[in-house]
Design an enzyme around this catalytic site. Structure first.
Site, PDB file in Angstrom:
ATOM      1  N   ASP A 145       0.818  -1.207   0.000  1.00 39.59           N
ATOM      2  CA  ASP A 145       0.000   0.000   0.000  1.00 39.59           C
ATOM      3  C   ASP A 145       0.856   1.262   0.000  1.00 39.59           C
ATOM      4  OD1 ASP A 145      -2.186  -1.651   0.066  1.00 39.59           O
ATOM      5  OD2 ASP A 145      -2.566  -1.420   2.215  1.00 39.59           O
ATOM      6  N   GLY A 146       2.059   1.195   0.601  1.00 39.26           N
ATOM      7  CA  GLY A 146       2.948   2.358   0.598  1.00 39.26           C
ATOM      8  C   GLY A 146       3.396   2.741  -0.797  1.00 39.26           C
ATOM      9  N   ASN A 220      -5.083   8.747   1.920  1.00 39.13           N
ATOM     10  CA  ASN A 220      -5.581   8.059   3.109  1.00 39.13           C
ATOM     11  C   ASN A 220      -6.185   9.019   4.122  1.00 39.13           C
ATOM     12  OD1 ASN A 220      -5.186   5.409   2.432  1.00 39.13           O
ATOM     13  ND2 ASN A 220      -3.357   5.109   3.677  1.00 39.13           N
ATOM     14  N   ASP A 250      -4.827  13.683  21.623  1.00 46.41           N
ATOM     15  CA  ASP A 250      -3.606  13.545  20.825  1.00 46.41           C
ATOM     16  C   ASP A 250      -3.759  14.159  19.446  1.00 46.41           C
ATOM     17  OD1 ASP A 250      -2.371  12.286  22.886  1.00 46.41           O
ATOM     18  OD2 ASP A 250      -2.291  10.305  21.968  1.00 46.41           O
ATOM     19  N   THR A 261      -9.304   2.054   6.373  1.00 40.33           N
ATOM     20  CA  THR A 261      -8.666   0.824   6.843  1.00 40.33           C
ATOM     21  C   THR A 261      -7.214   1.066   7.222  1.00 40.33           C
ATOM     22  OG1 THR A 261      -8.213   0.234   4.527  1.00 40.33           O
ATOM     23  CG2 THR A 261     -10.182  -0.716   5.542  1.00 40.33           C
ATOM     24  N   TYR A 263      -4.836   4.356   9.420  1.00 39.45           N
ATOM     25  CA  TYR A 263      -4.686   4.919  10.767  1.00 39.45           C
ATOM     26  C   TYR A 263      -6.041   5.141  11.436  1.00 39.45           C
ATOM     27  CZ  TYR A 263      -2.647   7.998  14.383  1.00 39.45           C
ATOM     28  OH  TYR A 263      -2.249   8.566  15.566  1.00 39.45           O
ATOM     29  N   LEU A 265      -8.705   3.408  11.271  1.00 42.01           N
ATOM     30  CA  LEU A 265      -9.216   2.152  11.824  1.00 42.01           C
ATOM     31  C   LEU A 265      -8.578   1.864  13.174  1.00 42.01           C
ATOM     32  CD1 LEU A 265     -10.990  -0.358  11.355  1.00 42.01           C
ATOM     33  CD2 LEU A 265      -9.029  -1.421  10.229  1.00 42.01           C
ATOM     34  N   SER A 266      -7.279   2.117  13.299  1.00 47.77           N
ATOM     35  CA  SER A 266      -6.594   1.909  14.573  1.00 47.77           C
ATOM     36  C   SER A 266      -7.097   2.864  15.648  1.00 47.77           C
ATOM     37  CB  SER A 266      -5.083   2.088  14.392  1.00 47.77           C
ATOM     38  OG  SER A 266      -4.556   1.152  13.478  1.00 47.77           O
TER      39      SER A 266
END
Length: 385
Positions: A145-146, A220, A250, A261, A263, A265-266
Site C-alpha cells: 500500500d505504501g 488516506n 492527541d 482501513t 490509521y 481504523l486503529s
C-alpha cells in the site's frame, strides 16, 4: 552560448569515448491523450435489467483508449526486495517484447540501477512531477500500500489508471496477484478493464492571517497530531464554517474511504466501503469519551484550528508524511479533491472487498475460531443461529 554548446559537445564525445550510455528521458514523447472512462453498462440479473440499482451501487467505470492506445507506462516498485526486483525485470521485458510501441518509464534511481540490463527503458528527471502528468498513460505498481500511496504523490492533478500488484506486507488496496500480470496488463492495454475511482481529499493550510500557505492531495488521511510533545493539543473542528467541537487529545484524523482501513481504523474509526462517498473524522485518544468517529458527506468542508489556548503543539501528517508544525491560530481546510485515484480493479468489487476484509483484516474473527470463519465460506441463514 557557443561555449556552452561546445562544452556539451565535448561532454557527449567524452561519454561516447568512455562507453557511457546517454540517459533516455521522455522529452521526445508526445503529450498523452486522456483515456475514455465511462460508467459501466447496467447489469443483467435473471433477465431483469438492474439500471436503478446500478445507478446507486455500481460506481465502477470502464476504461477505453482513444486512438492507437497507450504509449507510455510508468512502473513503480518497492525498494530493497529481490522478489519485487525480479518481477519488475520480468514484466518490463514482457511489455517490451509484446508491446514494443509502448515506452517503459522507471523512476530515476531505479533507472540508474537497471539501465544497463534493460537498455530500452526511459526515465523522468528527479523532481519533474509535471512530466509524469504529461506523458504517463497508466501506472503499474509492484509492492504494498505504501508504493500505491507514493504514486498518488507523483500526480497532484489527474491521475492515470493504476494497475496495482500486491507484493508488500498487507496490500489491502491491491487487488491483483503478480503471478497473473500478463492477462491483467493485456486487459488494460486493450481497453477492457474496470476502473474504480478512489476519492482523494485536498488539504489546504492557512496561516493566522487567512492566507493560503500550501495545498496537497490526500489519499488516506490528514492527521493533526501532537507528535512528540508531552502535552495534549486542543483543536477546534468546524463543519462548513460552523463549530462542531473542540477536542483535547492527541489529535484528529480526517480521512477518505480508502484511508478508513489505515490509521483511522486503529483510532476506532469505521470501515467504509470504497463506493461510499464520505469523509471520516476520527479523534485520536481524546480526553472526552463521548467524542465518537463521524462520517460526513463528501461535499463537506472540514476545518481544523489549533486553539489559541492549546498547551500542546500540533504537527500535520499527510498519508504518514510529516508536513510541518501548525502554530497557534493556524488552520487547515480539508475538502473533497476533484482528482480521484483511478484504480484498475476486479470486475466483481463486492466479492473482492468482502474477501479482503476477511482475509487481510481478519474481520470479526472470534477467539474460538482463530484461523477459520465460524461458517467457512457458507453464508449463515436463520437456522444456523
Amino acid at each position: 552560448m557557443f561555449l556552452s554548446l561546445a562544452r556539451r559537445g565535448l561532454w557527449a564525445s567524452a561519454r561516447r569515448g568512455l562507453g557511457l550510455r546517454t540517459i533516455a528521458t521522455t522529452a521526445d514523447i508526445a503529450t498523452k491523450t486522456l483515456p475514455q472512462i465511462s460508467r459501466r453498462q447496467p447489469r443483467q440479473s435473471e433477465g431483469i435489467e438492474e439500471s436503478w440499482l446500478d445507478s446507486e451501487s455500481d460506481q465502477q467505470y470502464s476504461l477505453r483508449w482513444r486512438g492507437t492506445g497507450p504509449q507510455t507506462v510508468l512502473l513503480v516498485k518497492k525498494s530493497d526486495s529481490p522478489a519485487v526486483d525480479s518481477a519488475m525485470v520480468s514484466i518490463t521485458r514482457w511489455l517490451h517484447d509484446t508491446y514494443p510501441q509502448i515506452n517503459i518509464v522507471l523512476e530515476p534511481l531505479v533507472f540508474t540501477q537497471y539501465a544497463g540490463q534493460l537498455p530500452f527503458i526511459r526515465t523522468i528527471a528527479a523532481g519533474d512531477h509535471l512530466e509524469y502528468s504529461r506523458v504517463v498513460d497508466f501506472v503499474i505498481t509492484l509492492g504494498g500500500d505504501g508504493t500505491f500511496l507514493h504514486v498518488s504523490s507523483l500526480f497532484q492533478r489527474e491521475v492515470p489508471p493504476i494497475v496495482p500488484f500486491s507484493m508488500g506486507t498487507l496490500g489491502f488496496l491491491l487487488p491483483f496477484n503478480v503471478a497473473d500480470f500478463q492477462p491483467q496488463l493485456r486487459n488494460v492495454i486493450e481497453g477492457t478493464s474496470t476502473v474504480l475511482p478512489r476519492m482523494r481529499l485536498t488539504y489546504s493550510k492557512r496561516l493566522s492571517d487567512g492566507s493560503l500557505d500550501s495545498s496537497i492531495n490526500v489519499t488516506n488521511e490528514a492527521c493533526i497530531h501532537r507528535g512528540t510533545y508531552p502535552h495534549l493539543t486542543t483543536i477546534s473542528c468546524y463543519l462548513n464554517g460552523h463549530l462542531l467541537t473542540t477536542s483535547v487529545g492527541d489529535g484528529i484524523i480526517v480521512g477518505t474511504p480508502t484511508g478508513s482501513t489505515a490509521y483511522s481504523l486503529s483510532a476506532g474509526g469505521p470501515i467504509v466501503h470504497p463506493l461510499v462517498s464520505s469523509i471520516v473524522v476520527a479523534p485520536v485518544c481524546p480526553r472526552s469519551l463521548s467524542f465518537r468517529p463521524l462520517m460526513l458527506p463528501s461535499s463537506s468542508r472540514v476545518t481544523l484550528l489549533v486553539h489559541p489556548k492549546s498547551r500542546g503543539r500540533a504537527t500535520a501528517y499527510i498519508d504518514g508524511r510529516d508536513c510541518g508544525e501548525l502554530k497557534h491560530a493556524e488552520c487547515v481546510e480539508i475538502t473533497r479533491s476533484p482528482y480521484p485515484l483511478m484504480c484498475v480493479n476486479r470486475d466483481d468489487l463486492a466479492a473482492g472487498w468482502a474477501q479482503d476484509i476477511n482475509q487481510l483484516l481478519k474481520f470479526n474473527r472470534t477467539f474460538s475460531y482463530p484461523h477459520d470463519s465460524l461458517y467457512g465460506s457458507h453464508i449463515p441463514d436463520d437456522e444456523d443461529y
